[in-house]
Write a protein that holds these residues in place. Structure first.
Motif, PDB file in Angstrom:
ATOM      1  N   ARG A  48       1.067  -1.245  -0.021  1.00 17.94           N
ATOM      2  CA  ARG A  48      -0.121   0.031   0.010  1.00 17.94           C
ATOM      3  C   ARG A  48       1.041   1.176   0.028  1.00 17.94           C
TER       4      ARG A  48
ATOM      5  N   PHE B 152      -0.781   1.974   8.069  1.00 14.39           N
ATOM      6  CA  PHE B 152      -1.845   1.534   7.439  1.00 14.39           C
ATOM      7  C   PHE B 152      -1.248   0.826   6.280  1.00 14.39           C
TER       8      PHE B 152
ATOM      9  N   LYS C 140      -2.483   6.891  15.306  1.00 17.31           N
ATOM     10  CA  LYS C 140      -2.353   5.870  16.473  1.00 17.31           C
ATOM     11  C   LYS C 140      -0.690   5.608  16.221  1.00 17.31           C
TER      12      LYS C 140
ATOM     13  N   ILE D  83      -8.393   3.719   3.458  1.00 13.06           N
ATOM     14  CA  ILE D  83      -7.668   2.832   4.165  1.00 13.06           C
ATOM     15  C   ILE D  83      -8.204   1.455   3.925  1.00 13.06           C
ATOM     16  N   VAL D  84      -7.553   0.397   3.392  1.00 11.71           N
ATOM     17  CA  VAL D  84      -7.914  -0.933   3.295  1.00 11.71           C
ATOM     18  C   VAL D  84      -7.200  -1.645   4.484  1.00 11.71           C
TER      19      VAL D  84
ATOM     20  N   LYS E 217      -6.637  -7.068   7.825  1.00 15.08           N
ATOM     21  CA  LYS E 217      -6.771  -7.646   8.889  1.00 15.08           C
ATOM     22  C   LYS E 217      -8.087  -7.750   9.276  1.00 15.08           C
TER      23      LYS E 217
ATOM     24  N   TYR F  76      -8.765   0.355  16.443  1.00 11.66           N
ATOM     25  CA  TYR F  76      -7.488   0.419  17.088  1.00 11.66           C
ATOM     26  C   TYR F  76      -6.664  -1.065  16.910  1.00 11.66           C
ATOM     27  N   GLY F  77      -7.573  -2.023  17.067  1.00  7.65           N
ATOM     28  CA  GLY F  77      -6.642  -3.337  17.112  1.00  7.65           C
ATOM     29  C   GLY F  77      -6.162  -3.812  15.684  1.00  7.65           C
TER      30      GLY F  77
ATOM     31  N   ALA G 204      -6.906  -1.999  12.405  1.00  9.86           N
ATOM     32  CA  ALA G 204      -6.600  -1.223  11.419  1.00  9.86           C
ATOM     33  C   ALA G 204      -5.809   0.192  11.937  1.00  9.86           C
ATOM     34  N   ASN G 205      -5.244   0.176  12.883  1.00  9.57           N
ATOM     35  CA  ASN G 205      -4.328   1.221  13.576  1.00  9.57           C
ATOM     36  C   ASN G 205      -5.106   2.433  13.269  1.00  9.57           C
ATOM     37  N   LEU G 206      -6.414   2.567  13.306  1.00 14.24           N
ATOM     38  CA  LEU G 206      -7.285   3.747  12.920  1.00 14.24           C
ATOM     39  C   LEU G 206      -7.882   4.085  14.559  1.00 14.24           C
TER      40      LEU G 206
END
Lengths: 316, 316
Positions: free
Chosen positions: A24, A49, A274, B29-30, B33, B268-269, B271-273
């Motif tokens: 990505r 990401f 994050k 964002i893709v 996970k 959070y877990g 996608a780190n978003l």
């Protein structure tokens, strides 16, 4: 070669992807709140990401795609293991990852989730490299991949340098553990003729890269440093990385664990980003000396975002 | 018109920017996970990296740029106030924001940080709209901006619809409070001839949009709902938004606070978003009924990322 994705109801088939197809692109983030707070002109290049949540997928996919062996063995504090496990899943290879038992639980779980074998060790009893040597003797057919000291790894990471090139940055700051990412960034920028100065940011606890850079020779840490930047708990820069760093990096910056923690908190509060502690090394490097980078177009690389909730709660 | 940015040492001058120049494109964002965990094909359109951390800047900048008044008055649970305060700072206008005293502290601080006046109210004593009416009588020269029920707001938000158009999505899911964002998304997609189905996601606590949609007429909540999705604590859809929603939205989905919390944790877990609860409504909508959206190319809009650390720690 094909792989099945998504639910079993709507099966899709993909042919094997090239490296550039598989990764990505990095996510560029400009936070006016962060820039105003620091009085700096910062563009964040976030690898949080990226597949598996860190830049390591660039290296891992290139490696899994390129080596002829069907089995790959590595040591990793977590992110490379996770990335290699996923890359091996995508490329149909087997994977064994040696990890310190102090690794973030979320990273151990993720490696296992991708179908890889995890070999947990007590690093006070045995070094990661020693354990890998033991396993390599037991698995003579396997390719032994360093998480950073490997041509395929550097080449994979160089795709990030390609993406940063031509953006007009005066300086690019990159987290440093074993030196795989910064070697790749230097390689990619150089290949594109981009003249941005590249700086490394490493934990003050475990400042082997800084000492090596200043002495002009590879100097290891005595033991694995216990910095909160768990992705930079490395003994030494890699042998392949060293000459690239020595010749291509402008300077190394030591970052205290306090400034790393401050940086994670600032990303949370000012940029909605994050970041894992290792990823926040580069903002921490700015916090160590704000004046140094005034009036420059800065790019700071956030290498990954995988951090245990318990750790993150403490930090924010 | 010009504004000074960054440190005082390296002064830069910019002319006033158009809306399209001023906004940051949404971040797609893709997360493999997340997609693997749910068995769905999801693209996240994240407005968490928009200026001031939510989509509201699109609306606010368009409004501040377009109205002729030099002073703007609004009521906002926080994100619109913050965005309008920043937009007014950029366009050289004065700004007063009425906010419930239960608003996230981080949002109150941010509004004040941009130089706006904050008017805190106890919503059990007086409604936001009533207080704005009081203030409007005291400030006859000011433009009274609704956070959602305003042509400039819808037009500003329609830029997100423009960005989502032509991506081949089968369904786009959008958080719903007052309906300003979903009206804009419908408008932008429609203008581009994109035929993606648009779904609204609103808190089950405070399901006025769903009830209105099913009854075919505007039905308000009795009181401001106490959902954790603080951006959706609205009494009613806006009058301008209602016909656009009635005619342009495929369906409304009610999301329990439990599923909203699950969604914040999954972002959070997996996608780190970092998402605020309101932003996580759309993933929550998927969690309410995973089967419904199987085999579709989904886009879920994350409307913002501003969440108090104390709240976020509880959620992750």
């Amino acid at each position: 070669m094909s792989s099945v994705v998504n639910s079993s109801v709507c099966v899709k088939f993909f042919s094997m992807r090239t490296l550039k197809e598989a990764i990505r692109p990095t996510t560029f983030i400009v936070s006016s709140k962060l820039n105003d707070a620091l009085g700096l002109d910062i563009t964040i290049a976030s690898e949080t990401f990226q597949h598996t949540g860190s830049f390591k997928f660039r290296a891992a996919y290139n490696l899994a795609l390129s080596v002829e062996q069907d089995e790959i063995l590595t040591a990793s504090s977590g992110n490379f293991g996770q990335a290699l496990a996923y890359a091996c899943k995508l490329t149909g290879k087997r994977c064994t990852v040696v990890m310190p038992e102090t690794s973030a639980q979320v990273k151990i779980d993720a490696v296992r989730g991708f179908g890889a074998t995890v070999d947990l060790i007590d690093t006070k009893q045995i070094g990661r490299n020693e354990r890998v040597a033991e396993l390599a003797a037991l698995m003579p057919e396997a390719y032994h991949a360093s998480a950073y000291d490997d041509e395929y790894v550097i080449a994979g990471n160089s795709t990030l340098g390609d993406e940063l090139a031509g953006k007009g940055f005066d300086a690019v700051i990159v987290p440093v553990g074993g030196g795989g990412l910064i070697s790749g960034v230097v390689t990619g920028l150089c290949r594109s003729g981009d003249t941005a100065e590249v700086f490394g940011a490493e934990p003050l606890i475990g400042n082997d890269a800084t000492r090596s850079f200043r002495e002009g020779r590879l100097i290891p840490n005595d033991t694995e440093p216990t910095t909160i930047a768990d992705g930079a708990r490395t003994i030494s820069l890699g042998k392949l990385n060293w000459p690239i760093i020595r010749d291509g990096v402008k300077d190394m910056i030591e970052v205290s664990d306090e400034k790393i923690a401050d940086a994670v908190r600032m990303y949370y509060g000012l940029a909605n980003l994050k970041s894992e502690p290792t990823g926040a090394l580069t903002l921490g490097a700015l916090l160590e000396d704000l004046e140094r980078f005034a009036c420059k177009r800065l790019c700071i690389v956030v290498s990954g975002g995988n951090v245990d909730p318990a750790v993150y709660k403490e930090l924010i």
